[in-house]
Design a protein around this motif. Structure first.
Motif, PDB file in Angstrom:
ATOM      1  N   ARG A   1      -6.336   7.829 -17.896  1.00  0.00           N
ATOM      2  CA  ARG A   1      -6.138   6.540 -18.256  1.00  0.00           C
ATOM      3  C   ARG A   1      -5.091   5.914 -17.261  1.00  0.00           C
ATOM      4  NH1 ARG A   1      -5.484   8.765 -23.238  1.00  0.00           N
ATOM      5  NH2 ARG A   1      -3.405   9.153 -23.171  1.00  0.00           N
ATOM      6  N   LEU A   2      -4.279   6.781 -16.574  1.00  0.00           N
ATOM      7  CA  LEU A   2      -3.403   6.405 -15.640  1.00  0.00           C
ATOM      8  C   LEU A   2      -4.038   5.992 -14.212  1.00  0.00           C
ATOM      9  CD1 LEU A   2      -0.310   6.121 -14.830  1.00  0.00           C
ATOM     10  CD2 LEU A   2      -0.472   8.592 -14.059  1.00  0.00           C
ATOM     11  N   ASN A   3      -5.125   6.868 -14.037  1.00  0.00           N
ATOM     12  CA  ASN A   3      -5.767   6.611 -12.846  1.00  0.00           C
ATOM     13  C   ASN A   3      -6.674   5.194 -13.009  1.00  0.00           C
ATOM     14  OD1 ASN A   3      -7.277   7.342 -10.341  1.00  0.00           O
ATOM     15  ND2 ASN A   3      -9.043   7.523 -11.317  1.00  0.00           N
ATOM     16  N   LYS A   4      -7.177   4.858 -14.229  1.00  0.00           N
ATOM     17  CA  LYS A   4      -7.672   3.387 -14.228  1.00  0.00           C
ATOM     18  C   LYS A   4      -6.776   2.200 -14.400  1.00  0.00           C
ATOM     19  CE  LYS A   4     -11.488   5.044 -17.385  1.00  0.00           C
ATOM     20  NZ  LYS A   4     -12.113   4.968 -18.628  1.00  0.00           N
ATOM     21  N   SER A   5      -5.481   2.643 -14.804  1.00  0.00           N
ATOM     22  CA  SER A   5      -4.321   1.712 -14.730  1.00  0.00           C
ATOM     23  C   SER A   5      -4.089   1.317 -13.352  1.00  0.00           C
ATOM     24  CB  SER A   5      -3.313   1.983 -15.550  1.00  0.00           C
ATOM     25  OG  SER A   5      -3.573   2.264 -16.781  1.00  0.00           O
ATOM     26  N   LEU A   6      -3.899   2.327 -12.604  1.00  0.00           N
ATOM     27  CA  LEU A   6      -3.566   2.372 -11.092  1.00  0.00           C
ATOM     28  C   LEU A   6      -4.589   1.713 -10.190  1.00  0.00           C
ATOM     29  CD1 LEU A   6      -1.714   5.854 -10.300  1.00  0.00           C
ATOM     30  CD2 LEU A   6      -0.750   3.705 -10.465  1.00  0.00           C
ATOM     31  N   LEU A   7      -5.830   1.976 -10.530  1.00  0.00           N
ATOM     32  CA  LEU A   7      -6.952   1.321  -9.783  1.00  0.00           C
ATOM     33  C   LEU A   7      -6.792  -0.128 -10.274  1.00  0.00           C
ATOM     34  CD1 LEU A   7      -9.907   3.933 -10.133  1.00  0.00           C
ATOM     35  CD2 LEU A   7      -8.305   3.302  -8.153  1.00  0.00           C
ATOM     36  N   LEU A   8      -6.866  -0.575 -11.492  1.00  0.00           N
ATOM     37  CA  LEU A   8      -6.770  -1.920 -11.840  1.00  0.00           C
ATOM     38  C   LEU A   8      -5.650  -2.843 -11.159  1.00  0.00           C
ATOM     39  CD1 LEU A   8      -7.707  -4.193 -13.541  1.00  0.00           C
ATOM     40  CD2 LEU A   8      -6.300  -3.312 -15.424  1.00  0.00           C
ATOM     41  N   LEU A   9      -4.541  -2.040 -11.037  1.00  0.00           N
ATOM     42  CA  LEU A   9      -3.179  -2.713 -10.466  1.00  0.00           C
ATOM     43  C   LEU A   9      -3.633  -2.967  -8.927  1.00  0.00           C
ATOM     44  CD1 LEU A   9      -0.538  -3.606 -10.640  1.00  0.00           C
ATOM     45  CD2 LEU A   9       0.303  -1.338 -10.123  1.00  0.00           C
ATOM     46  N   ALA A  10      -4.221  -1.713  -8.223  1.00  0.00           N
ATOM     47  CA  ALA A  10      -4.556  -2.276  -6.882  1.00  0.00           C
ATOM     48  C   ALA A  10      -5.589  -3.404  -6.735  1.00  0.00           C
ATOM     49  CB  ALA A  10      -5.346  -0.858  -6.508  1.00  0.00           C
TER      50      ALA A  10
ATOM     51  N   GLN B   1       0.688  -1.083  -0.124  1.00  0.00           N
ATOM     52  CA  GLN B   1      -0.104  -0.160  -0.027  1.00  0.00           C
ATOM     53  C   GLN B   1       0.750   1.267   0.196  1.00  0.00           C
ATOM     54  OE1 GLN B   1      -2.536   0.200   3.368  1.00  0.00           O
ATOM     55  NE2 GLN B   1      -3.711   1.999   2.369  1.00  0.00           N
ATOM     56  N   ARG B   2       2.011   1.220   0.822  1.00  0.00           N
ATOM     57  CA  ARG B   2       2.967   2.516   0.642  1.00  0.00           C
ATOM     58  C   ARG B   2       3.473   2.581  -0.471  1.00  0.00           C
ATOM     59  NH1 ARG B   2       6.785   2.618   5.791  1.00  0.00           N
ATOM     60  NH2 ARG B   2       7.303   4.465   4.586  1.00  0.00           N
ATOM     61  N   ALA B   3       3.966   1.480  -1.127  1.00  0.00           N
ATOM     62  CA  ALA B   3       4.643   1.723  -2.408  1.00  0.00           C
ATOM     63  C   ALA B   3       3.661   2.151  -3.560  1.00  0.00           C
ATOM     64  CB  ALA B   3       5.082   0.410  -2.831  1.00  0.00           C
ATOM     65  N   PHE B   4       2.320   1.435  -3.580  1.00  0.00           N
ATOM     66  CA  PHE B   4       1.630   1.983  -4.342  1.00  0.00           C
ATOM     67  C   PHE B   4       1.132   3.640  -4.211  1.00  0.00           C
ATOM     68  CE2 PHE B   4      -3.138   2.980  -5.087  1.00  0.00           C
ATOM     69  CZ  PHE B   4      -3.318   2.540  -6.578  1.00  0.00           C
ATOM     70  N   THR B   5       0.980   3.898  -2.885  1.00  0.00           N
ATOM     71  CA  THR B   5       0.683   5.497  -2.716  1.00  0.00           C
ATOM     72  C   THR B   5       1.744   6.198  -3.241  1.00  0.00           C
ATOM     73  OG1 THR B   5      -0.647   4.599  -0.836  1.00  0.00           O
ATOM     74  CG2 THR B   5      -0.042   6.930  -0.745  1.00  0.00           C
ATOM     75  N   ALA B   6       3.021   5.853  -2.845  1.00  0.00           N
ATOM     76  CA  ALA B   6       3.788   6.671  -3.462  1.00  0.00           C
ATOM     77  C   ALA B   6       4.158   6.579  -4.988  1.00  0.00           C
ATOM     78  CB  ALA B   6       5.362   6.110  -3.026  1.00  0.00           C
ATOM     79  N   ASN B   7       4.015   5.512  -5.641  1.00  0.00           N
ATOM     80  CA  ASN B   7       3.997   5.278  -7.067  1.00  0.00           C
ATOM     81  C   ASN B   7       2.952   6.368  -7.557  1.00  0.00           C
ATOM     82  OD1 ASN B   7       6.343   3.982  -6.941  1.00  0.00           O
ATOM     83  ND2 ASN B   7       4.965   2.003  -6.973  1.00  0.00           N
ATOM     84  N   ALA B   8       1.493   6.289  -7.214  1.00  0.00           N
ATOM     85  CA  ALA B   8       0.600   6.896  -7.420  1.00  0.00           C
ATOM     86  C   ALA B   8       0.787   8.438  -7.384  1.00  0.00           C
ATOM     87  CB  ALA B   8      -0.824   6.366  -6.929  1.00  0.00           C
ATOM     88  N   ALA B   9       1.088   8.951  -6.409  1.00  0.00           N
ATOM     89  CA  ALA B   9       1.384  10.255  -6.028  1.00  0.00           C
ATOM     90  C   ALA B   9       2.429  10.677  -7.173  1.00  0.00           C
ATOM     91  CB  ALA B   9       2.032  10.354  -4.643  1.00  0.00           C
ATOM     92  N   HIS B  10       3.514   9.856  -7.570  1.00  0.00           N
ATOM     93  CA  HIS B  10       4.576  10.166  -8.294  1.00  0.00           C
ATOM     94  C   HIS B  10       4.097  10.536  -9.806  1.00  0.00           C
ATOM     95  CE1 HIS B  10       8.547  10.830 -10.114  1.00  0.00           C
ATOM     96  NE2 HIS B  10       8.284   9.818 -10.809  1.00  0.00           N
ATOM     97  N   GLU B  11       3.157   9.418  -9.941  1.00  0.00           N
ATOM     98  CA  GLU B  11       2.809   9.331 -11.391  1.00  0.00           C
ATOM     99  C   GLU B  11       1.617  10.630 -11.747  1.00  0.00           C
ATOM    100  OE1 GLU B  11       3.810   7.675 -14.101  1.00  0.00           O
ATOM    101  OE2 GLU B  11       5.235   6.580 -13.073  1.00  0.00           O
TER     102      GLU B  11
END
Length: 279
Positions: free
Chosen positions: A183-192, A132-142
């Motif tokens: 598109r990036l948001n959809k990809s991140l949600l799908l990855l999560a 979750q921490r990694a996903f949050t950091a990557n999402a914030a960066h992207e």
């Protein structure tokens, strides 16, 4: 008269009541004369017996109660000590500090199994927290870069003004950035969702059927880019998985093959027994 014994009721002066007694009747001779003699003894001292039994039961109950308290405070407290130690560890556990609980020595099999299960739960929670921490950091960066670009474009548009064509171009760039952000948001949600295993619908999936449907959907895009599509089916690839993820997999493969192809090129999809090939 012969000597004999009988059980009867007799008033006992010393007790002041009638009691059941054992009576012995016999005779004896004294100074040439015969006399009858009767000797009795109480067979049941009912009051004394009830009182004695009552005190005995009270003493037994007090002894039993004292033993239970003593066993509970001494033996059971020592027996449950590993359990309370594990309970204290779980209460003070904080995510991000450790991945495993300290060992708790115990000769009880159930407590050892409980400690192993608690350690497994802690490791899973720690892994989920790290993901979750990694996903949050990557999402914030992207997400930060497209947002900064869109904000910068809008600020320039507000400050400079310009003619209609320049404003439309700037708005088009902002819209393109926001579409990329979507598109990036959809990809991140799908990855999560994939990481959190939120696709529980597993069943037998035919990749030949999915490939046929996706090829039909991408026919217009392939024609626009001048790419020929070919489907070769000599068998079928069947796997037990989530149908949505299977469709996403085939869609990504075909879309990349079409988008990154060259004009006049081709995309060949071959489905065999146990294999799917996109060339």
């Amino acid at each position: 008269e012969k000597e004999h014994y009988t059980d009867t009721l007799l008033f006992v002066p010393s007790e002041g009541e009638v009691e059941r007694v054992r009576l012995r009747t016999g005779t004896f001779e004294h100074q040439g004369r015969h006399h009858r003699i009767q000797v009795y003894t109480s067979t049941v001292e009912e009051d004394d017996l009830v009182e004695t039994m009552a005190w005995a039961l009270i003493a037994l109950y007090m002894l039993l109660l004292l033993t239970i308290v003593l066993v509970n405070n001494v033996v059971l407290r020592r027996l449950w000590q590993p359990f309370h130690a594990m309970l204290a560890q779980l209460t003070s556990f904080r995510l991000g500090t450790t991945r495993e609980l300290p060992p708790v020595p115990s000769r009880t099999t159930e407590f050892n199994e409980l400690h192993a299960a608690a350690n497994l739960l802690v490791r899973r929670a720690a892994d989920a927290y790290a993901d979750q921490r990694a996903f949050t950091a990557n999402a914030a960066h992207e997400l930060q870069t497209p947002l900064a670009i869109a904000i910068n474009k809008l600020e320039l548009l507000a400050e400079q003004g310009g003619n209609e064509e320049e404003r439309m171009n700037a708005l088009g760039e902002v819209i393109a950035v926001l579409e990329r952000l979507t598109r990036l948001n959809k990809s991140l949600l799908l990855l999560a969702r994939i990481e959190n295993r939120q696709f529980p619908d597993e069943r037998e999936v035919s990749f030949a059927t999915i490939a046929t449907e996706v090829l039909t959907e991408f026919a217009d895009l392939a024609e626009h880019r001048g790419v020929a599509l070919h489907l070769e089916g000599t068998g079928d690839l069947v796997r037990s998985m989530d149908p949505a993820l299977a469709r996403i997999l085939v869609t990504n493969l075909l879309k990349n093959a079409i988008v990154h192809n060259e004009r006049g090129g081709s995309v060949s999809v071959q489905v065999e027994d146990g294999r799917l090939t996109v060339r």
